[in-house]
Design a protein around this motif. Sequence first.
Motif, PDB file in Angstrom:
ATOM      1  N   MET A  64     -21.196  72.891  79.525  1.00 20.04           N
ATOM      2  CA  MET A  64     -20.172  73.548  78.716  1.00 20.04           C
ATOM      3  C   MET A  64     -20.780  74.125  77.437  1.00 20.04           C
ATOM      4  O   MET A  64     -21.887  73.752  77.055  1.00 20.04           O
ATOM      5  CB  MET A  64     -19.064  72.531  78.384  1.00 20.04           C
ATOM      6  CG  MET A  64     -18.279  72.076  79.601  1.00 20.04           C
ATOM      7  SD  MET A  64     -17.137  70.706  79.263  1.00 20.04           S
ATOM      8  CE  MET A  64     -15.989  71.465  78.138  1.00 20.04           C
ATOM      9  N   PRO A  65     -20.069  75.035  76.767  1.00 16.97           N
ATOM     10  CA  PRO A  65     -20.555  75.541  75.482  1.00 16.97           C
ATOM     11  C   PRO A  65     -20.795  74.398  74.489  1.00 16.97           C
ATOM     12  O   PRO A  65     -20.270  73.297  74.663  1.00 16.97           O
ATOM     13  CB  PRO A  65     -19.407  76.443  75.007  1.00 16.97           C
ATOM     14  CG  PRO A  65     -18.697  76.846  76.251  1.00 16.97           C
ATOM     15  CD  PRO A  65     -18.804  75.667  77.174  1.00 16.97           C
ATOM     16  N   GLU A  66     -21.571  74.688  73.444  1.00 14.80           N
ATOM     17  CA  GLU A  66     -21.908  73.652  72.457  1.00 14.80           C
ATOM     18  C   GLU A  66     -20.678  73.073  71.780  1.00 14.80           C
ATOM     19  O   GLU A  66     -20.648  71.889  71.452  1.00 14.80           O
ATOM     20  CB  GLU A  66     -22.841  74.219  71.394  1.00 14.80           C
ATOM     21  CG  GLU A  66     -24.237  74.452  71.903  1.00 14.80           C
ATOM     22  CD  GLU A  66     -25.164  74.944  70.813  1.00 14.80           C
ATOM     23  OE1 GLU A  66     -24.871  74.759  69.613  1.00 14.80           O
ATOM     24  OE2 GLU A  66     -26.203  75.517  71.170  1.00 14.80           O
ATOM     25  N   ARG A  67     -19.689  73.902  71.529  1.00 16.81           N
ATOM     26  CA  ARG A  67     -18.417  73.393  70.993  1.00 16.81           C
ATOM     27  C   ARG A  67     -17.533  73.078  72.183  1.00 16.81           C
ATOM     28  O   ARG A  67     -17.283  73.942  73.027  1.00 16.81           O
ATOM     29  CB  ARG A  67     -17.777  74.424  70.073  1.00 16.81           C
ATOM     30  CG  ARG A  67     -18.544  74.538  68.770  1.00 16.81           C
ATOM     31  CD  ARG A  67     -17.796  75.407  67.828  1.00 16.81           C
ATOM     32  NE  ARG A  67     -17.601  76.711  68.480  1.00 16.81           N
ATOM     33  CZ  ARG A  67     -17.645  77.864  67.865  1.00 16.81           C
ATOM     34  NH1 ARG A  67     -17.848  77.911  66.586  1.00 16.81           N
ATOM     35  NH2 ARG A  67     -17.464  78.980  68.517  1.00 16.81           N
ATOM     36  N   ARG A  68     -17.055  71.827  72.238  1.00 18.67           N
ATOM     37  CA  ARG A  68     -16.301  71.423  73.427  1.00 18.67           C
ATOM     38  C   ARG A  68     -15.273  70.357  73.094  1.00 18.67           C
ATOM     39  O   ARG A  68     -15.420  69.589  72.147  1.00 18.67           O
ATOM     40  CB  ARG A  68     -17.231  70.961  74.517  1.00 18.67           C
ATOM     41  CG  ARG A  68     -18.255  69.987  74.055  1.00 18.67           C
ATOM     42  CD  ARG A  68     -19.355  69.794  75.082  1.00 18.67           C
ATOM     43  NE  ARG A  68     -20.552  69.350  74.441  1.00 18.67           N
ATOM     44  CZ  ARG A  68     -21.765  69.748  74.740  1.00 18.67           C
ATOM     45  NH1 ARG A  68     -21.961  70.614  75.694  1.00 18.67           N
ATOM     46  NH2 ARG A  68     -22.804  69.289  74.111  1.00 18.67           N
ATOM     47  N   ILE A  69     -14.261  70.335  73.958  1.00 20.84           N
ATOM     48  CA  ILE A  69     -13.171  69.362  73.866  1.00 20.84           C
ATOM     49  C   ILE A  69     -13.003  68.753  75.251  1.00 20.84           C
ATOM     50  O   ILE A  69     -12.940  69.481  76.247  1.00 20.84           O
ATOM     51  CB  ILE A  69     -11.847  70.048  73.473  1.00 20.84           C
ATOM     52  CG1 ILE A  69     -12.004  70.858  72.182  1.00 20.84           C
ATOM     53  CG2 ILE A  69     -10.729  69.028  73.356  1.00 20.84           C
ATOM     54  CD1 ILE A  69     -10.875  71.840  71.941  1.00 20.84           C
ATOM     55  N   VAL A  70     -12.940  67.443  75.310  1.00 24.06           N
ATOM     56  CA  VAL A  70     -12.630  66.742  76.557  1.00 24.06           C
ATOM     57  C   VAL A  70     -11.393  65.910  76.256  1.00 24.06           C
ATOM     58  O   VAL A  70     -11.390  65.106  75.315  1.00 24.06           O
ATOM     59  CB  VAL A  70     -13.797  65.856  77.033  1.00 24.06           C
ATOM     60  CG1 VAL A  70     -13.436  65.149  78.332  1.00 24.06           C
ATOM     61  CG2 VAL A  70     -15.062  66.692  77.210  1.00 24.06           C
ATOM     62  N   LEU A  71     -10.344  66.104  77.046  1.00 26.25           N
ATOM     63  CA  LEU A  71      -9.074  65.458  76.732  1.00 26.25           C
ATOM     64  C   LEU A  71      -8.316  65.096  77.995  1.00 26.25           C
ATOM     65  O   LEU A  71      -8.582  65.641  79.055  1.00 26.25           O
ATOM     66  CB  LEU A  71      -8.226  66.384  75.851  1.00 26.25           C
ATOM     67  CG  LEU A  71      -7.921  67.762  76.428  1.00 26.25           C
ATOM     68  CD1 LEU A  71      -6.523  67.788  77.004  1.00 26.25           C
ATOM     69  CD2 LEU A  71      -8.094  68.822  75.378  1.00 26.25           C
ATOM     70  N   GLY A  72      -7.379  64.175  77.840  1.00 28.65           N
ATOM     71  CA  GLY A  72      -6.514  63.836  78.952  1.00 28.65           C
ATOM     72  C   GLY A  72      -6.147  62.370  78.995  1.00 28.65           C
ATOM     73  O   GLY A  72      -6.401  61.598  78.070  1.00 28.65           O
ATOM     74  N   ASP A  73      -5.550  62.015  80.113  1.00 27.40           N
ATOM     75  CA  ASP A  73      -5.210  60.626  80.427  1.00 27.40           C
ATOM     76  C   ASP A  73      -6.423  60.060  81.151  1.00 27.40           C
ATOM     77  O   ASP A  73      -6.641  60.331  82.320  1.00 27.40           O
ATOM     78  CB  ASP A  73      -3.966  60.588  81.315  1.00 27.40           C
ATOM     79  CG  ASP A  73      -3.643  59.195  81.837  1.00 27.40           C
ATOM     80  OD1 ASP A  73      -4.385  58.230  81.545  1.00 27.40           O
ATOM     81  OD2 ASP A  73      -2.637  59.068  82.558  1.00 27.40           O
ATOM     82  N   PHE A  74      -7.237  59.286  80.446  1.00 32.41           N
ATOM     83  CA  PHE A  74      -8.474  58.751  81.001  1.00 32.41           C
ATOM     84  C   PHE A  74      -8.249  57.467  81.795  1.00 32.41           C
ATOM     85  O   PHE A  74      -9.167  56.960  82.417  1.00 32.41           O
ATOM     86  CB  PHE A  74      -9.483  58.495  79.881  1.00 32.41           C
ATOM     87  CG  PHE A  74     -10.111  59.745  79.351  1.00 32.41           C
ATOM     88  CD1 PHE A  74     -11.400  60.099  79.711  1.00 32.41           C
ATOM     89  CD2 PHE A  74      -9.413  60.585  78.500  1.00 32.41           C
ATOM     90  CE1 PHE A  74     -11.987  61.254  79.226  1.00 32.41           C
ATOM     91  CE2 PHE A  74      -9.982  61.743  78.001  1.00 32.41           C
ATOM     92  CZ  PHE A  74     -11.273  62.079  78.372  1.00 32.41           C
ATOM     93  N   ASN A  75      -7.043  56.925  81.733  1.00 41.32           N
ATOM     94  CA  ASN A  75      -6.754  55.657  82.397  1.00 41.32           C
ATOM     95  C   ASN A  75      -7.757  54.578  81.999  1.00 41.32           C
ATOM     96  O   ASN A  75      -8.112  53.717  82.789  1.00 41.32           O
ATOM     97  CB  ASN A  75      -6.705  55.813  83.918  1.00 41.32           C
ATOM     98  CG  ASN A  75      -5.372  56.371  84.358  1.00 41.32           C
ATOM     99  OD1 ASN A  75      -4.325  55.906  83.928  1.00 41.32           O
ATOM    100  ND2 ASN A  75      -5.409  57.389  85.194  1.00 41.32           N
ATOM    101  N   ALA A  76      -8.217  54.652  80.759  1.00 42.34           N
ATOM    102  CA  ALA A  76      -9.188  53.685  80.233  1.00 42.34           C
ATOM    103  C   ALA A  76      -9.003  53.582  78.725  1.00 42.34           C
ATOM    104  O   ALA A  76      -8.802  54.600  78.058  1.00 42.34           O
ATOM    105  CB  ALA A  76     -10.613  54.126  80.548  1.00 42.34           C
ATOM    106  N   THR A  77      -9.089  52.380  78.217  1.00 39.79           N
ATOM    107  CA  THR A  77      -9.036  52.175  76.774  1.00 39.79           C
ATOM    108  C   THR A  77     -10.405  52.470  76.166  1.00 39.79           C
ATOM    109  O   THR A  77     -11.402  52.537  76.884  1.00 39.79           O
ATOM    110  CB  THR A  77      -8.646  50.721  76.433  1.00 39.79           C
ATOM    111  OG1 THR A  77      -9.705  49.854  76.857  1.00 39.79           O
ATOM    112  CG2 THR A  77      -7.319  50.327  77.084  1.00 39.79           C
ATOM    113  N   PRO A  78     -10.488  52.599  74.848  1.00 45.32           N
ATOM    114  CA  PRO A  78     -11.787  52.841  74.212  1.00 45.32           C
ATOM    115  C   PRO A  78     -12.756  51.669  74.388  1.00 45.32           C
ATOM    116  O   PRO A  78     -13.946  51.823  74.160  1.00 45.32           O
ATOM    117  CB  PRO A  78     -11.443  53.027  72.735  1.00 45.32           C
ATOM    118  CG  PRO A  78      -9.985  53.249  72.668  1.00 45.32           C
ATOM    119  CD  PRO A  78      -9.392  52.655  73.895  1.00 45.32           C
TER     120      PRO A  78
END
Length: 148
Positions: A64-78
């Motif tokens: 992906m480009p250097e500036r990026r966003i990954v988002l969503g329902d990960f079904n996982a806690t941090p």
Amino acid sequence: SRLPLAAAPIALGYAWAPALRGVVETAAGPVGVLGVHPPRPGTGARCHERDTALAAIPAVVADMPERRIVLGDFNATPWNAAFRALLANTGLRHANGTGFHPTWHTKLPWPLRIPIDHVMVDGLGVVATEVGASFGSDHAPLLARLSF
């Protein structure tokens, strides 16, 4: 999108749980966006499927480009080991910072909800992150205001 967007579905290990990868053309240049919804956990096999999908994300992010966003329902806690490995293997940082933003399940009172919806960024600033008002889903929306 209000801005030009080229997007396509991709598999994160399971064709039945695709992600959507795209590039938004902004005045400041391209921003990669990856929307994910890995399989939900449950039995050991289901947790393995979720962890396999999370482990596939770093290879996608690398293209992906250097500036990026990954988002969503990960079904996982941090605190999930596969989620922590995802952060370590991508250089992404959590838009929540050190804040606690539980989004699921909206039928539960705030202290009993868990944070499984995430916004992670690289090459972008985070102005603010907050949990929005319920709108009928079992997830409350996670809102992140980002900057270039």
